[in-house]
Design a protein around this motif. Structure first.
Motif, PDB file in Angstrom:
ATOM      1  N   LEU A 107       0.826  -1.228   0.006  1.00 18.99           N
ATOM      2  CA  LEU A 107       0.168   0.043  -0.030  1.00 18.99           C
ATOM      3  C   LEU A 107       0.924   1.218  -0.095  1.00 18.99           C
ATOM      4  CD1 LEU A 107      -3.084   1.383   0.187  1.00 18.99           C
ATOM      5  CD2 LEU A 107      -2.602   0.897   2.837  1.00 18.99           C
ATOM      6  N   VAL A 108       0.780   2.098  -1.143  1.00 19.59           N
ATOM      7  CA  VAL A 108       1.646   3.334  -1.205  1.00 19.59           C
ATOM      8  C   VAL A 108       0.639   4.521  -0.965  1.00 19.59           C
ATOM      9  CG1 VAL A 108       3.049   4.692  -2.800  1.00 19.59           C
ATOM     10  CG2 VAL A 108       3.028   1.887  -3.043  1.00 19.59           C
ATOM     11  N   ASP A 109       1.152   5.261  -0.038  1.00 25.65           N
ATOM     12  CA  ASP A 109       0.600   6.642   0.083  1.00 25.65           C
ATOM     13  C   ASP A 109       1.071   7.523  -1.059  1.00 25.65           C
ATOM     14  OD1 ASP A 109      -0.622   8.954   1.089  1.00 25.65           O
ATOM     15  OD2 ASP A 109       0.008   8.587   3.323  1.00 25.65           O
ATOM     16  N   GLY A 110       0.240   7.781  -2.008  1.00 22.27           N
ATOM     17  CA  GLY A 110       0.613   8.574  -3.297  1.00 22.27           C
ATOM     18  C   GLY A 110       0.327  10.110  -2.988  1.00 22.27           C
ATOM     19  N   LYS A 111      -0.157  10.474  -1.592  1.00 21.99           N
ATOM     20  CA  LYS A 111      -0.493  11.728  -1.533  1.00 21.99           C
ATOM     21  C   LYS A 111       0.758  12.438  -0.976  1.00 21.99           C
ATOM     22  CE  LYS A 111      -4.210  10.686   0.860  1.00 21.99           C
ATOM     23  NZ  LYS A 111      -5.606  11.042   1.372  1.00 21.99           N
ATOM     24  N   HIS A 112       1.718  12.849  -1.587  1.00 26.18           N
ATOM     25  CA  HIS A 112       3.003  13.434  -0.945  1.00 26.18           C
ATOM     26  C   HIS A 112       2.921  14.444  -0.069  1.00 26.18           C
ATOM     27  CE1 HIS A 112       5.165  11.563  -4.631  1.00 26.18           C
ATOM     28  NE2 HIS A 112       4.403  10.554  -3.969  1.00 26.18           N
ATOM     29  N   PHE A 113       1.806  15.238  -0.366  1.00 24.97           N
ATOM     30  CA  PHE A 113       1.511  16.394   0.721  1.00 24.97           C
ATOM     31  C   PHE A 113       0.383  16.098   1.465  1.00 24.97           C
ATOM     32  CE2 PHE A 113       3.393  18.049  -3.145  1.00 24.97           C
ATOM     33  CZ  PHE A 113       4.424  19.015  -2.439  1.00 24.97           C
TER      34      PHE A 113
ATOM     35  N   THR B 180      10.767   9.010   0.068  1.00 24.03           N
ATOM     36  CA  THR B 180      11.729   9.799  -0.024  1.00 24.03           C
ATOM     37  C   THR B 180      13.004   9.004  -0.035  1.00 24.03           C
ATOM     38  OG1 THR B 180      11.546  10.695   1.994  1.00 24.03           O
ATOM     39  CG2 THR B 180      10.709  11.978  -0.142  1.00 24.03           C
ATOM     40  N   ASP B 181      12.964   7.838   0.792  1.00 23.03           N
ATOM     41  CA  ASP B 181      14.206   7.143   0.906  1.00 23.03           C
ATOM     42  C   ASP B 181      14.481   6.304  -0.201  1.00 23.03           C
ATOM     43  OD1 ASP B 181      14.420   7.826   3.813  1.00 23.03           O
ATOM     44  OD2 ASP B 181      12.762   6.279   4.487  1.00 23.03           O
ATOM     45  N   LEU B 182      13.384   6.149  -1.016  1.00 19.84           N
ATOM     46  CA  LEU B 182      13.678   5.324  -2.110  1.00 19.84           C
ATOM     47  C   LEU B 182      14.080   6.200  -3.277  1.00 19.84           C
ATOM     48  CD1 LEU B 182      10.930   2.672  -1.916  1.00 19.84           C
ATOM     49  CD2 LEU B 182      13.230   2.242  -1.444  1.00 19.84           C
ATOM     50  N   ILE B 183      13.421   7.329  -3.358  1.00 20.29           N
ATOM     51  CA  ILE B 183      13.712   8.578  -4.448  1.00 20.29           C
ATOM     52  C   ILE B 183      14.918   8.712  -4.588  1.00 20.29           C
ATOM     53  CG2 ILE B 183      13.315  10.832  -5.209  1.00 20.29           C
ATOM     54  CD1 ILE B 183      10.776   9.230  -5.624  1.00 20.29           C
TER      55      ILE B 183
ATOM     56  N   HIS C 160       2.283  -4.622   3.146  1.00 18.61           N
ATOM     57  CA  HIS C 160       3.482  -3.835   3.584  1.00 18.61           C
ATOM     58  C   HIS C 160       2.903  -2.308   3.126  1.00 18.61           C
ATOM     59  CE1 HIS C 160       6.456  -7.183   3.566  1.00 18.61           C
ATOM     60  NE2 HIS C 160       5.399  -7.830   2.951  1.00 18.61           N
ATOM     61  N   VAL C 161       3.637  -1.183   3.784  1.00 19.49           N
ATOM     62  CA  VAL C 161       3.135   0.066   3.501  1.00 19.49           C
ATOM     63  C   VAL C 161       4.383   1.002   3.184  1.00 19.49           C
ATOM     64  CG1 VAL C 161       2.015   2.066   4.684  1.00 19.49           C
ATOM     65  CG2 VAL C 161       1.294  -0.402   5.209  1.00 19.49           C
ATOM     66  N   LEU C 162       4.103   1.820   2.279  1.00 17.17           N
ATOM     67  CA  LEU C 162       5.144   2.867   2.022  1.00 17.17           C
ATOM     68  C   LEU C 162       4.791   4.165   2.170  1.00 17.17           C
ATOM     69  CD1 LEU C 162       7.973   3.380   0.837  1.00 17.17           C
ATOM     70  CD2 LEU C 162       7.183   3.379  -1.317  1.00 17.17           C
ATOM     71  N   PRO C 163       4.846   4.770   3.495  1.00 18.30           N
ATOM     72  CA  PRO C 163       4.383   6.073   3.629  1.00 18.30           C
ATOM     73  C   PRO C 163       4.713   7.361   2.853  1.00 18.30           C
ATOM     74  CG  PRO C 163       5.513   4.968   5.495  1.00 18.30           C
ATOM     75  CD  PRO C 163       5.885   4.237   4.341  1.00 18.30           C
ATOM     76  N   CYS C 164       3.989   8.265   2.870  1.00 13.88           N
ATOM     77  CA  CYS C 164       4.259   9.400   1.966  1.00 13.88           C
ATOM     78  C   CYS C 164       5.466  10.287   2.904  1.00 13.88           C
ATOM     79  CB  CYS C 164       2.927  10.527   2.256  1.00 13.88           C
ATOM     80  SG  CYS C 164       2.526  10.893   3.811  1.00 13.88           S
ATOM     81  N   PRO C 165       5.933  11.372   2.207  1.00 12.61           N
ATOM     82  CA  PRO C 165       7.040  12.041   2.742  1.00 12.61           C
ATOM     83  C   PRO C 165       6.625  12.539   4.268  1.00 12.61           C
ATOM     84  CG  PRO C 165       7.312  12.575   0.592  1.00 12.61           C
ATOM     85  CD  PRO C 165       5.738  11.637   1.086  1.00 12.61           C
ATOM     86  N   ASN C 166       7.645  12.659   5.109  1.00 13.69           N
ATOM     87  CA  ASN C 166       7.546  13.168   6.245  1.00 13.69           C
ATOM     88  C   ASN C 166       7.331  14.841   6.687  1.00 13.69           C
ATOM     89  OD1 ASN C 166       7.329  10.666   7.667  1.00 13.69           O
ATOM     90  ND2 ASN C 166       9.810  10.787   7.533  1.00 13.69           N
TER      91      ASN C 166
ATOM     92  N   GLU D 228      10.611  17.470   1.884  1.00 13.16           N
ATOM     93  CA  GLU D 228      10.964  16.372   1.211  1.00 13.16           C
ATOM     94  C   GLU D 228      10.141  16.133   0.148  1.00 13.16           C
ATOM     95  OE1 GLU D 228      10.856  13.121   4.003  1.00 13.16           O
ATOM     96  OE2 GLU D 228      12.502  13.646   5.179  1.00 13.16           O
ATOM     97  N   ALA D 229       8.913  16.406   0.102  1.00 14.57           N
ATOM     98  CA  ALA D 229       7.892  16.017  -0.928  1.00 14.57           C
ATOM     99  C   ALA D 229       7.943  16.785  -2.182  1.00 14.57           C
ATOM    100  CB  ALA D 229       6.451  16.302  -0.391  1.00 14.57           C
TER     101      ALA D 229
END
Length: 178
Positions: A78-84, A101-104, A127-133, A137-138
């Protein structure tokens, strides 16, 4: 498929069942002909997007990811595609400094080990990939790098659900292209 808002629960279930039947029908039809890849190697990436805020894209994406994991007994990301201001991690009560952003920063040299180090495993099994903190970063995410990251994720996870939110921007279009 598209579902009109406000939607009826029966219409949602019917649309999902129709999509699954279409997927199964497409796999059985492509098997007899000479397909370049076997059906098991096909990657499934879905984005949940609504042009109107408050439609429940995070709720739908999260529940779809968990249901898909339980139904198929396969890994689901599950990817959080809402970067902001995304809130998938908050929704699932996850606390982590990890984000997309760790992968970017490693978009050109992603490997499975790095990806599995960054994604977070939830108690539901997904598995979850959160949005930027942070917003800073975003803002540093480039669409080309994002596309490479999605391709890297597709090489590791057979099923990916993306919470696309309600803002049509270069990031959501990049997710849709993937």
């Amino acid at each position: 498929g598209f579902i009109r808002y406000p939607y009826q629960p029966g219409a949602l279930v019917s649309s999902i069942q129709h999509a699954l039947e279409s997927l199964e029908g497409g796999q059985t039809q492509s098997t007899p002909s000479a397909a370049p890849e076997p059906a098991a190697d096909q990657k499934n990436t879905f984005i949940v997007f609504s042009p109107k805020g408050g439609a429940g894209t995070t709720t739908l994406a999260t529940n779809l990811a968990i249901s898909l994991h339980k139904t198929l007994n396969e890994e689901v990301l599950l990817v959080d595609g809402k970067h902001f201001f995304g809130h998938v991690a908050l929704y699932l009560n996850l606390r982590s400094g990890n984000s997309i952003t760790d992968l970017i920063g490693h978009a050109n040299s992603l490997d499975e080990g790095l990806i599995r180090q960054v994604v977070i495993r939830h108690t539901s099994g997904i598995h979850v990939l959160p949005c930027p903190n942070s917003i800073i970063e975003a803002q540093g995410i480039k669409p080309d790098d994002l596309f490479k990251v999605i391709q890297g994720l597709q090489a590791v996870f057979p099923n990916i659900i993306i919470d696309g939110g309600n803002n049509l921007n270069v990031y959501s279009v990049t997710y849709m292209d993937a």
